[in-house]
Design an enzyme around this catalytic site. Structure first.
Site, PDB file in Angstrom:
ATOM      1  N   LYS A  10      20.787-112.638 -23.336  1.00  0.00           N
ATOM      2  CA  LYS A  10      20.879-111.188 -23.183  1.00  0.00           C
ATOM      3  C   LYS A  10      22.289-110.702 -23.545  1.00  0.00           C
ATOM      4  CE  LYS A  10      17.387-110.942 -19.446  1.00  0.00           C
ATOM      5  NZ  LYS A  10      17.192-110.644 -18.005  1.00  0.00           N
ATOM      6  N   TYR A  50       8.642-106.497 -22.452  1.00  0.00           N
ATOM      7  CA  TYR A  50       8.340-106.364 -21.024  1.00  0.00           C
ATOM      8  C   TYR A  50       7.138-105.438 -20.860  1.00  0.00           C
ATOM      9  CZ  TYR A  50      12.853-108.523 -19.911  1.00  0.00           C
ATOM     10  OH  TYR A  50      13.907-109.388 -19.797  1.00  0.00           O
ATOM     11  N   ASN A 152      21.724-111.305 -15.742  1.00  0.00           N
ATOM     12  CA  ASN A 152      21.459-112.723 -15.472  1.00  0.00           C
ATOM     13  C   ASN A 152      21.385-113.573 -16.735  1.00  0.00           C
ATOM     14  OD1 ASN A 152      19.015-111.833 -16.383  1.00  0.00           O
ATOM     15  ND2 ASN A 152      17.895-112.139 -14.468  1.00  0.00           N
ATOM     16  N   HIS A 155      16.760-114.483 -20.772  1.00  0.00           N
ATOM     17  CA  HIS A 155      15.335-114.335 -20.492  1.00  0.00           C
ATOM     18  C   HIS A 155      14.675-115.643 -20.909  1.00  0.00           C
ATOM     19  CE1 HIS A 155      11.181-113.079 -20.535  1.00  0.00           C
ATOM     20  NE2 HIS A 155      11.104-113.720 -21.686  1.00  0.00           N
ATOM     21  N   GLU A 166       5.380-113.474 -26.438  1.00  0.00           N
ATOM     22  CA  GLU A 166       6.782-113.120 -26.700  1.00  0.00           C
ATOM     23  C   GLU A 166       7.279-113.676 -28.036  1.00  0.00           C
ATOM     24  OE1 GLU A 166       8.054-112.947 -21.973  1.00  0.00           O
ATOM     25  OE2 GLU A 166       8.800-114.575 -23.221  1.00  0.00           O
TER      26      GLU A 166
HETATM   27  N1  UDP Z   1      15.202-107.341 -12.695  1.00  0.00           N
HETATM   28  C1  UDP Z   1      16.133-106.576 -12.052  1.00  0.00           C
HETATM   29  N2  UDP Z   1      15.938-106.254 -10.742  1.00  0.00           N
HETATM   30  C2  UDP Z   1      14.839-106.645 -10.068  1.00  0.00           C
HETATM   31  C3  UDP Z   1      13.884-107.434 -10.732  1.00  0.00           C
HETATM   32  C4  UDP Z   1      14.085-107.775 -12.063  1.00  0.00           C
HETATM   33  O1  UDP Z   1      17.137-106.201 -12.638  1.00  0.00           O
HETATM   34  O2  UDP Z   1      14.702-106.309  -8.894  1.00  0.00           O
HETATM   35  C5  UDP Z   1      15.415-107.669 -14.122  1.00  0.00           C
HETATM   36  C6  UDP Z   1      16.176-108.974 -14.329  1.00  0.00           C
HETATM   37  O3  UDP Z   1      17.080-108.809 -15.408  1.00  0.00           O
HETATM   38  C7  UDP Z   1      15.068-109.942 -14.700  1.00  0.00           C
HETATM   39  C8  UDP Z   1      14.098-109.017 -15.459  1.00  0.00           C
HETATM   40  O4  UDP Z   1      14.170-107.792 -14.737  1.00  0.00           O
HETATM   41  O5  UDP Z   1      15.544-111.001 -15.487  1.00  0.00           O
HETATM   42  C9  UDP Z   1      12.660-109.475 -15.507  1.00  0.00           C
HETATM   43  O6  UDP Z   1      12.167-109.723 -14.226  1.00  0.00           O
HETATM   44  P1  UDP Z   1      11.353-111.052 -13.917  1.00  0.00           P
HETATM   45  O7  UDP Z   1      10.796-110.924 -12.540  1.00  0.00           O
HETATM   46  O8  UDP Z   1      10.409-111.331 -15.023  1.00  0.00           O
HETATM   47  O9  UDP Z   1      12.517-112.147 -13.842  1.00  0.00           O
HETATM   48  P2  UDP Z   1      12.850-113.405 -14.773  1.00  0.00           P
HETATM   49  O10 UDP Z   1      11.553-113.902 -15.334  1.00  0.00           O
HETATM   50  O11 UDP Z   1      13.813-112.943 -15.839  1.00  0.00           O
HETATM   51  O12 UDP Z   1      13.515-114.401 -13.853  1.00  0.00           O
HETATM   52 MG    MG Z   2       9.968-112.885 -16.285  1.00  0.00          MG
END
Ligand code: UDP
Ligand code: MG
Length: 196
Positions: A10, A50, A152, A155, A166
């Protein structure tokens, strides 16, 4: 099963100079890189990436709520759809703000292996040894206070179906390469160590 998974570094990972560190980890674990490019995503790319399903909105809401409650705090949001929509909007703006590195990594159970290496969505709770746990420390609390998505770094596809969807968004079939890698032999060829 040999699987393919999509990984995005990212904008925070790119801007913090962590591209080689992140790629290096996937190379060292023995995965095979089959596609890579730097891309400044369009609004459409991220919108498609997304998908705003009820399941996704409930997922982001439930994970965040559980974290607040685990430290004895009240989660200040009550509507999973409103929370999910605002997270998605923030994510779209974040990802299209600056270049990302898109990659496809291939290997035995690549999807779950990469998720393990990436770690918990919230870097502050991600275990040391994971990409998010070692290289970042952002939290739900800070990101929600600042009204922005969690930074974070990466992805990674959540499951095989998500990975297929994806990969199709970020790469065409001709951008996915087939070639011989030493790990095709040393890790996966059952005859490799038999005496000749
Ligand atoms: N995210 C966020 N706040 C939240 C939940 C998700 O900013 O409360 C963002 C975060 O960057 C995350 C992305 O949304 O990586 C996608 O969420 P997901 O639950 O799919 O997490 P991931 O698969 O990336 O661990
Ligand atoms: Mg995810």
């Amino acid at each position: 099963m040999i699987e393919k998974s999509l990984v995005l570094i990212k904008p925070d990972g790119v801007q913090r100079g962590l591209i080689s560190e992140i790629i290096g980890r996937f190379e060292r674990v023995g995965l095979k890189l089959v596609a890579i490019k730097m891309v400044h995503p369009t609004h459409d790319d991220v919108e498609k990436h997304y998908t705003l399903t009820d399941e996704w909105m409930l997922g982001v809401y439930t994970k965040a709520k559980a974290k607040y409650e685990s430290v004895g705090e009240k989660f200040p949001f009550t509507d999973h759809q409103a929370y999910g929509k605002s997270i998605k909007e923030g994510l779209v703006n974040f990802l299209k703000s600056s270049p990302v590195v898109a990659m496809v990594w291939e290997g035995e159970t690549a999807v779950s292996l990469i998720r393990k290496m990436v770690g918990n969505t919230e870097p502050a709770s991600a275990t040391p040894g994971t990409i998010r746990g070692d290289l970042s420390h952002d939290s739900y609390a800070l990101s929600n206070t600042q009204n922005r998505p969690i930074r974070n770094l990466v992805h990674a596809s959540g499951n095989v179906k998500e990975a297929e969807h994806e990969i199709g968004i970020w790469f065409t079939d001709t951008e996915l390469y087939k070639y011989e890698h030493v790990n095709d032999r040393v890790q996966y060829d059952p005859d490799w160590f038999l005496s000749k």
